[in-house]
Enzyme design. Structure first.
Site, PDB file in Angstrom:
ATOM      1  N   CYS A  21       0.704  -1.472  -0.283  1.00 23.88           N
ATOM      2  CA  CYS A  21       0.072  -0.321   0.426  1.00 23.88           C
ATOM      3  C   CYS A  21       1.370   1.536   0.116  1.00 23.88           C
ATOM      4  CB  CYS A  21      -0.732   0.290   0.971  1.00 23.88           C
ATOM      5  SG  CYS A  21      -1.879  -1.772   1.031  1.00 23.88           S
ATOM      6  N   GLY A  48      -1.045   0.463  -4.954  1.00 23.70           N
ATOM      7  CA  GLY A  48      -1.257  -0.266  -4.482  1.00 23.70           C
ATOM      8  C   GLY A  48      -3.059  -0.064  -6.314  1.00 23.70           C
ATOM      9  N   ASN A 122      -0.085   0.802   5.818  1.00 21.25           N
ATOM     10  CA  ASN A 122       0.815   0.622   4.723  1.00 21.25           C
ATOM     11  C   ASN A 122       1.532  -0.501   5.709  1.00 21.25           C
ATOM     12  OD1 ASN A 122       3.018  -1.743   2.906  1.00 21.25           O
ATOM     13  ND2 ASN A 122       4.197   0.542   3.347  1.00 21.25           N
ATOM     14  N   GLY A 123       1.408  -2.252   5.172  1.00 23.53           N
ATOM     15  CA  GLY A 123       2.134  -2.977   5.672  1.00 23.53           C
ATOM     16  C   GLY A 123       0.982  -4.506   6.503  1.00 23.53           C
ATOM     17  N   TYR A 265      12.235  -4.722  -6.032  1.00 26.28           N
ATOM     18  CA  TYR A 265      10.874  -4.400  -7.045  1.00 26.28           C
ATOM     19  C   TYR A 265       9.761  -3.366  -6.360  1.00 26.28           C
ATOM     20  CZ  TYR A 265       5.316  -5.266  -8.632  1.00 26.28           C
ATOM     21  OH  TYR A 265       5.038  -5.827  -9.072  1.00 26.28           O
TER      22      TYR A 265
END
Length: 500
Positions: A21, A48, A122-123, A265
């Site tokens: 995210c 995302g 995020n996570g 990535y």
């Protein structure tokens, strides 16, 4: 973990490695904070494509708009005009822990008496199931099954008990475990905080005097004209309001363990960490891969787009020609219109098309950012041969992904990871390549900035302890996580609150 949202360059939806995210926050009372947040989310869209949301604090209350879809699909100009204020946060999501749907989109709202807060995350929290059960037993209602809503409800719960929002955040940080970077607003303040290992990224930037932003990556700072100041420190809580920026320690920092896949990535190539762009990191990874696993070929190509910097580095290191052998169709990554069964069976052909006049009659070497499940690599090798390549060699610019991730990456089941089930030679045979090689862990670490990293997906050594009740059947028989710090599993029980 695990709803599919968008596809990576490997095109393995619903079984591929997906983005994380993206979060953003801005404190700028004299600016159009909703529009600033909108453009920042556009910069973070690669993290995302499942849903997007913006929450704005106008000094009196918090307004939120969120929905399923890309940022450009969720927000129109009139939406942004209607969301005026002094502080805002934004979120673009791919599904991790919890169900996919509108209720799971962020920011999440929570009421603390007359105060409304909105949180974006995020996570992944490794103990959210236990915490959610505790909160439900304490009478706290939920609208989704996400770990992010658990965090929002915990903060509301403890803030109600302590009558102080930062105390509520600090107590929540003591309870939750995993990888997280969170931004939160109330009507007149912005908060940002990060897990004590620094697994999930979060940076601080400055627009002008007294105007601040926080974001998952520096590319979001660039698009809104902010200057990078520093990373949000592991375990740190930042509060920004009319009183200025206040920093305090929410938790003592632990051994730094940044997610290595940000380098491999996830992060945009133009984002910067520790003074080095991710493009340069990946170019160096390709060069190191060439030194470890050279090949006698006619042309080096990439699996676009994330494999391109490494492919360029590979070709440059060996003095080989680099060319475009695959063209990516960027307009099929996400659609509400289901393809026909025959199109569905084409798989990666919907996204990648070989250039026959480039590869025909040549010995080709392809570089991808990683090989996680192998299904896409198999299809691409076949496409290259169908296009006339006489040899097809495959190289992965990351080491073998052998262990599942529990901190925000969609690789939660070890039995789905091809390197956990096959040797390199068996993988080569499965994908049909003439040769195959992976970058070594040592080689990868020689290319990244010299700071601590989480490498659990390669080594099985987890910086945040994974309890057996959480990982359950995510591991192959006989395998279990190697918890580096097993004593850090928190007690999730807490006393009942007077909250109604």
């Amino acid at each position: 973990m695990a709803s599919c949202a968008g596809t990576s360059s490997m095109g393995e939806c619903p079984r591929g490695l997906h983005e994380e995210c993206g979060v953003f926050g801005v404190w700028a009372p004299n600016r159009d904070v909703s529009r600033i947040t909108y453009f920042a989310l556009r910069a973070l869209q690669h993290r995302g494509q499942d849903s997007a949301g913006i929450a704005v604090g106008n000094g009196k209350t918090v307004l939120v708009r969120k929905d399923m879809g890309l940022v450009t699909e969720v927000f129109k100009d009139e939406d942004l005009q209607a969301m005026q204020g002094k502080v805002a946060i934004g979120h673009c999501r791919y599904g991790t822990a919890g169900a996919k749907g509108w209720e799971s989109s962020q920011p999440h709202l929570s009421a603390i008496n007359d105060v409304i807060i909105a949180l974006a995350h995020n996570g992944t929290l490794v103990n959210f199931d236990e915490l959610r059960r505790e909160l439900i037993d304490a009478g706290v209602p939920f609208r989704s099954s996400t770990d992010s809503e658990v965090a929002a409800r915990l903060i509301g719960y403890f803030t109600h008990a302590t009558s102080h929002l930062r105390s509520g955040i600090r107590k929540t940080m003591q309870m939750i475990e995993g990888g997280y970077a969170m931004v939160l607003i109330r009507e007149n303040a912005l908060y940002a905080f990060r897990d004590p290992h620094g697994i999930r990224p979060l940076v601080l930037g400055k627009l002008d005097e007294g105007e601040w932003v926080v974001a998952s990556e520096t590319c979001a700072l660039d698009i809104v004209g902010a200057t990078f100041v520093r990373e949000v420190r592991p375990g740190e809580i930042i509060r920004i309001s009319d009183d200025g920026l206040i920093s305090e320690e929410g938790l003592p920092p632990r051994q730094t363990a940044k997610c290595i896949f940000e380098d491999v990535y996830f992060s945009r190539p133009d984002s910067v960490q520790d003074g080095k762009s991710f493009y340069k990191v990946r170019h160096d990874m390709g060069a190191q891969l060439a030194r470890e696993a050279p090949a006698d070929v006619d042309l080096v190509i990439s699996v676009p787009d994330s494999g391109t910097p490494a492919a360029e580095g590979f070709a440059a290191e060996l003095g080989l020609p680099y060319g475009t052998g695959l063209v990516k169709n960027r307009y099929v990554a996400r659609t509400f219109i289901a393809p026909t069964q025959s199109l569905r069976e084409m798989g990666v052909r919907l996204k990648l098309t070989p250039l026959a006049d480039v590869v025909a009659g040549k010995r080709i070497l392809m570089v991808d950012d990683s090989i996680v499940r192998g299904t896409t690599s198999k299809q691409i090798v076949r496409m290259m041969r169908d296009a006339g390549a006489t040899e097809v060699h495959m190289r992965s610019a990351s080491p073998e992904v052998v262990w599942p991730c529990f901190y925000g990456i969609d690789t939660a089941d070890q039995n789905e990871l091809i390197s956990a089930n096959k040797s390199v030679e068996e993988i080569r045979e499965y994908i049909g390549a003439d040769s195959l090689a992976f970058l070594s862990v040592k080689g990868l670490m020689s290319c990244v900035p010299k700071t601590g990293y989480c490498r659990a997906c390669f080594t099985g050594e987890y910086p945040v302890a994974i309890s057996e009740k959480y990982w359950g059947d995510h591991f192959l028989p006989g395998n279990r996580p190697r918890n580096l710090y097993p004593d850090q599993v928190p007690d999730v029980s807490f006393p009942p609150s007077s909250q109604e």
